[in-house]
Write a protein that holds these residues in place. Structure first.
Motif, mmCIF file in Angstrom:
data_model
loop_
_atom_site.group_PDB
_atom_site.id
_atom_site.type_symbol
_atom_site.label_atom_id
_atom_site.label_comp_id
_atom_site.label_asym_id
_atom_site.label_seq_id
_atom_site.Cartn_x
_atom_site.Cartn_y
_atom_site.Cartn_z
ATOM 1 N N ALA B 71 0.835 -1.204 0.000
ATOM 2 C CA ALA B 71 0.000 0.000 0.000
ATOM 3 C C ALA B 71 0.870 1.255 0.000
ATOM 4 C CB ALA B 71 -0.936 0.000 1.197
ATOM 5 N N ILE B 72 1.928 1.252 0.818
ATOM 6 C CA ILE B 72 2.791 2.438 0.907
ATOM 7 C C ILE B 72 3.470 2.707 -0.438
ATOM 8 C CG2 ILE B 72 4.914 3.340 1.944
ATOM 9 C CD1 ILE B 72 4.089 1.820 4.517
ATOM 10 N N ILE B 73 4.093 1.666 -1.009
ATOM 11 C CA ILE B 73 4.829 1.861 -2.265
ATOM 12 C C ILE B 73 3.878 2.202 -3.408
ATOM 13 C CG2 ILE B 73 6.352 0.762 -3.948
ATOM 14 C CD1 ILE B 73 7.357 -1.016 -1.646
ATOM 15 N N SER B 74 2.830 1.401 -3.528
ATOM 16 C CA SER B 74 1.900 1.576 -4.631
ATOM 17 C C SER B 74 1.223 2.946 -4.579
ATOM 18 C CB SER B 74 0.855 0.463 -4.562
ATOM 19 O OG SER B 74 0.298 0.232 -5.788
ATOM 20 N N THR B 75 0.845 3.375 -3.387
ATOM 21 C CA THR B 75 0.172 4.667 -3.252
ATOM 22 C C THR B 75 1.137 5.805 -3.586
ATOM 23 O OG1 THR B 75 -1.124 3.706 -1.479
ATOM 24 C CG2 THR B 75 -1.258 6.072 -1.748
ATOM 25 N N THR B 76 2.381 5.691 -3.131
ATOM 26 C CA THR B 76 3.362 6.741 -3.450
ATOM 27 C C THR B 76 3.526 6.852 -4.967
ATOM 28 O OG1 THR B 76 4.519 6.110 -1.438
ATOM 29 C CG2 THR B 76 5.676 7.563 -2.950
ATOM 30 N N LEU B 77 3.795 5.728 -5.617
ATOM 31 C CA LEU B 77 3.968 5.764 -7.074
ATOM 32 C C LEU B 77 2.703 6.261 -7.757
ATOM 33 C CD1 LEU B 77 5.785 2.353 -7.812
ATOM 34 C CD2 LEU B 77 6.774 4.577 -7.306
ATOM 35 N N GLY B 78 1.556 5.760 -7.285
ATOM 36 C CA GLY B 78 0.291 6.080 -7.933
ATOM 37 C C GLY B 78 -0.101 7.540 -7.784
ATOM 38 N N VAL B 79 0.110 8.101 -6.599
ATOM 39 C CA VAL B 79 -0.270 9.498 -6.377
ATOM 40 C C VAL B 79 0.610 10.416 -7.231
ATOM 41 C CG1 VAL B 79 -0.263 11.365 -4.685
ATOM 42 C CG2 VAL B 79 -1.277 9.167 -4.102
ATOM 43 N N LEU B 80 1.920 10.139 -7.260
ATOM 44 C CA LEU B 80 2.813 10.971 -8.069
ATOM 45 C C LEU B 80 2.404 10.919 -9.546
ATOM 46 C CD1 LEU B 80 6.312 10.145 -6.515
ATOM 47 C CD2 LEU B 80 4.854 12.129 -6.123
ATOM 48 N N ALA B 81 2.160 9.708 -10.053
ATOM 49 C CA ALA B 81 1.789 9.570 -11.465
ATOM 50 C C ALA B 81 0.457 10.248 -11.748
ATOM 51 C CB ALA B 81 1.723 8.094 -11.842
ATOM 52 N N SER B 82 -0.496 10.104 -10.818
ATOM 53 C CA SER B 82 -1.798 10.727 -11.033
ATOM 54 C C SER B 82 -1.687 12.241 -11.068
ATOM 55 C CB SER B 82 -2.775 10.323 -9.921
ATOM 56 O OG SER B 82 -2.854 8.941 -9.826
ATOM 57 N N LEU B 83 -0.866 12.792 -10.175
ATOM 58 C CA LEU B 83 -0.652 14.243 -10.176
ATOM 59 C C LEU B 83 -0.170 14.695 -11.546
ATOM 60 C CD1 LEU B 83 1.054 15.045 -6.765
ATOM 61 C CD2 LEU B 83 -1.017 16.086 -7.671
ATOM 62 N N ALA B 84 0.809 13.966 -12.087
ATOM 63 C CA ALA B 84 1.350 14.331 -13.400
ATOM 64 C C ALA B 84 0.276 14.253 -14.479
ATOM 65 C CB ALA B 84 2.519 13.409 -13.745
ATOM 66 N N LEU B 85 -0.550 13.188 -14.411
ATOM 67 C CA LEU B 85 -1.537 12.975 -15.472
ATOM 68 C C LEU B 85 -2.689 13.968 -15.396
ATOM 69 C CD1 LEU B 85 -1.686 9.079 -15.500
ATOM 70 C CD2 LEU B 85 -0.775 10.552 -17.291
ATOM 71 N N VAL B 86 -3.059 14.364 -14.168
ATOM 72 C CA VAL B 86 -4.224 15.249 -14.033
ATOM 73 C C VAL B 86 -3.818 16.717 -14.101
ATOM 74 C CG1 VAL B 86 -6.090 15.948 -12.487
ATOM 75 C CG2 VAL B 86 -5.540 13.535 -12.747
ATOM 76 N N ARG B 87 -2.654 17.059 -13.517
ATOM 77 C CA ARG B 87 -2.312 18.462 -13.347
ATOM 78 C C ARG B 87 -1.471 19.068 -14.465
ATOM 79 N NH1 ARG B 87 -3.872 20.380 -8.259
ATOM 80 N NH2 ARG B 87 -5.998 19.632 -8.345
ATOM 81 N N TYR B 88 -0.907 18.267 -15.334
ATOM 82 C CA TYR B 88 -0.031 18.827 -16.374
ATOM 83 C C TYR B 88 -0.540 18.428 -17.754
ATOM 84 C CZ TYR B 88 3.297 19.674 -12.603
ATOM 85 O OH TYR B 88 3.896 20.107 -11.452
ATOM 86 N N ARG B 89 -0.239 19.282 -18.713
ATOM 87 C CA ARG B 89 -0.527 18.899 -20.098
ATOM 88 C C ARG B 89 0.711 18.178 -20.593
ATOM 89 N NH1 ARG B 89 -3.500 21.468 -23.502
ATOM 90 N NH2 ARG B 89 -5.286 22.593 -22.670
ATOM 91 N N ILE B 90 0.584 16.891 -20.820
ATOM 92 C CA ILE B 90 1.759 16.179 -21.320
ATOM 93 C C ILE B 90 1.398 15.478 -22.623
ATOM 94 C CG2 ILE B 90 3.390 15.671 -19.457
ATOM 95 C CD1 ILE B 90 1.563 13.496 -18.538
ATOM 96 N N PRO B 91 2.360 15.472 -23.540
ATOM 97 C CA PRO B 91 2.105 14.797 -24.822
ATOM 98 C C PRO B 91 1.972 13.290 -24.593
ATOM 99 C CG PRO B 91 4.422 15.447 -24.641
ATOM 100 C CD PRO B 91 3.722 16.059 -23.477
#
Lengths: 288, 265
Positions: B71-91
């Motif tokens: 849970a700790i590892i998966s949530t850390t990776l998942g939250v960071l990736a989600s932030l990137a996907l939702v908050r930034y315009r990425i190609p």
């Protein structure tokens, strides 16, 4: 470094741990077993490195493997159809009901939280020779001997339907919930009966959800390992059981690689077909 | 006519879904020697037997440790990736999302085989580390989907207000974004924990000999026959995997209400 450049790099820094994990723990291993499937197992010592087609030839031509593969697809197909028949009306009820939202939501989500192995083994309590059904039938005097209901293909399908039904209900619910009910009202005011309004308006609009649920049910059923072991007999093995047998029991890893890739290609083909016509985004809507 | 028919049908479908599980719970309180009908009175003896069963308790400790770490590892990776996907315009956002949820699309057996053979090739045999790696990759897509869905509901302008008032990006993240994000983080972590706790197919491939998690322990015990002890273990698992998320949801709701964020739909 300019602010803009940093702004541009930021998302990639955030993404890199997750992407790295998927690449290292899933994508690279998949490529690796493609290579591995061309190696050969040797009786003693390490597997023979090289480019041998033997495993693939056996995976594709062995009549036993083919029988299990076709049987697996058949079981998955029956499971999927049963899930659709049971799940659609239930999802329709939850989507259109005006009752307590919390309870309805619980009905959708709760089955997911109950462990797969528990739900599978629960059927032993129901169908076993001293299970609920046999006890009830004997107490009522309908049968005098316990009736054999476990350890056959029917029990495997029952277990799979029970396990996968929530996936179907949730996906159909999501698509039904997104359909404006005034469409149906409009159809009715134009002279359609309720049933006509349903079959000609609501049902076609909800097909993407039905298809998403169906795909999930099919892929998960065709890949199941535990259900046939717990509820099936020795002759009810499915393809995942073959893979486990090759990898864990026989330690024939090159053959196991070829067999698991065969399963991946067959099911991956289905997913690709689905993606081509409906798009994968439908599939993830139900999960969010 | 039609609606009542659907209602009855739905009730029957839900009975089909929940009745067998209810029977597991019922039989776990059965005083009889054998795990079957007829019931012979109410008893907690099978829960006591569980508590005294070393193999079961070991499996519990393994499952809990695995679930927490995952849970700790998966949530850390998942939250960071989600932030990137939702908050930034990425190609290539769609492609990236597909790659990140790929572990859901690949059949679990295939994923299990690929990871087992690959890690073995690089010198990591069947071990707790392999189990953890497998569970992380298996739960990551679910965490990302859940966290993303919640992130969309958090308004950007609160962060912008903090920035315009002179907070640094780091201060903004820890003082504004993270507190708002907590329900999403909690939901993701809970999801990862329960999925890891339930996992069996991959675990059977990855676990070293002699190590069992709760589901594989039940699986091994089933080889003999169903017993009241297995039903009791099942009951404990149901309480854990159903009770925890319910508790988590209630907590998340309270947290969300406190911080004044409306529940995103």
């Amino acid at each position: 470094m300019s602010v803009e450049a940093r702004e541009r790099r930021q998302p990639w820094i955030l993404l890199s741990p997750a992407l790295g994990a998927v690449a290292l723990l899933l994508l690279l291993p998949l490529v690796f077993i493609v290579v591995y499937s061309f190696w050969l197992r040797s009786a003693v010592g390490p597997d023979t490195v090289g480019f041998h087609l033997d495993n693939w030839q056996r995976a594709l031509t062995d009549p036993f493997y083919r029988y299990i593969l076709l049987n697996t697809l058949k079981i998955a197909a029956i499971t999927t159809v049963l899930c659709a028949i049971l799940g659609y009306p239930a999802a329709y009820f939850v989507a259109r009901s005006k009752g307590n939202k919390v309870i309805l939501l619980l009905l959708l989500m709760l089955p997911f939280w109950i462990s797969y192995i528990i739900r599978t083994m629960s059927w032993i309590n129901i169908l076993g020779s001293s299970g609920a059904l046999n006890t009830a039938l004997m107490t009522l005097g309908i049968i005098s001997e316990p009736f054999r209901m476990l350890y056959n293909e029917g029990a495997v399908i029952l277990g799979l339907v029970h396990f996968l039904l929530p996936f179907m209900v949730l996906n159909v619910f999501v698509s039904l919930d997104g359909i404006d009910t005034s469409f149906e009202d409009a159809a009715c005011s134009l002279g359609a009966t309720r049933w006509q309004a349903f079959t000609q308006v609501t049902l076609p609009l909800s097909l993407p959800g039905l298809a998403a649920g169906g795909l999930l049910c099919f892929v998960l059923a065709a890949g199941s390992y535990v259900t046939p072991v717990v509820l099936g007999g020795p002759r009810d093995a499915m393809f995942a059981n073959l893979v486990y047998e090759a990898i864990i029991t026989q330690l024939n890893w090159p053959m196991g690689s070829a067999l698991s890739l065969l399963l991946l290609f067959v099911l991956g083909g289905l997913v690709a077909l689905y993606n081509r016509f409906l798009g994968l985004s439908q599939l993830t809507r139900g999960l969010g | 006519m039609g609606w009542n028919l659907i209602r009855v049908y739905a009730v029957l479908v839900y009975l089909f879904m929940f009745l067998p599980v209810a029977v597991v719970v019922l039989l776990s309180f059965n005083a009889s020697q054998f795990g079957a009908f007829p019931m012979a009175g109410f008893s907690l003896r099978w829960f006591v037997a569980l508590w005294e069963n070393d193999a079961v308790m070991r499996a519990f400790r393994t499952s809990l440790a695995l679930g927490f770490l995952c849970a700790i590892i998966s949530t850390t990776l998942g939250v960071l990736a989600s932030l990137a996907l939702v908050r930034y315009r990425i190609p290539g956002r769609n492609l990236l999302t597909t790659v990140l949820i790929a572990p859901i699309l690949v059949p679990e057996v295939v994923m299990a085989v690929a990871l087992l053979l690959f890690l073995n090739f690089v010198g990591i045999g069947r071990s707790f580390i392999m189990l953890l790696a497998g569970h992380v990759i298996f739960t990551l897509p679910f965490v990302i989907l859940v966290v993303q869905a919640r992130l969309v509901g958090i308004r950007r302008d609160v962060e912008e207000a903090a920035l315009s008032l002179g907070a640094s990006p780091r201060q903004t993240f820890f003082a504004v974004t993270l507190p708002l994000l907590m329900p999403a983080v909690a939901a993701g972590a809970l999801f990862a924990f329960t999925i890891s706790f339930d996992n069996i197919t991959g675990t059977l491939f990855w676990k070293p000999g002699g190590v069992e998690t709760v589901p594989t322990q039940i699986f091994a015990m089933l080889r003999h026959s169903i017993s009241p002890e297995i039903n009791a273990l099942g009951t404990v698992m149901i309480v854990l995997t159903v009770g925890l998320p319910l508790l988590g949801a209630a907590l998340a709701r309270r947290l969300a209400m406190k911080s004044g964020v409306s529940e995103p739909r």
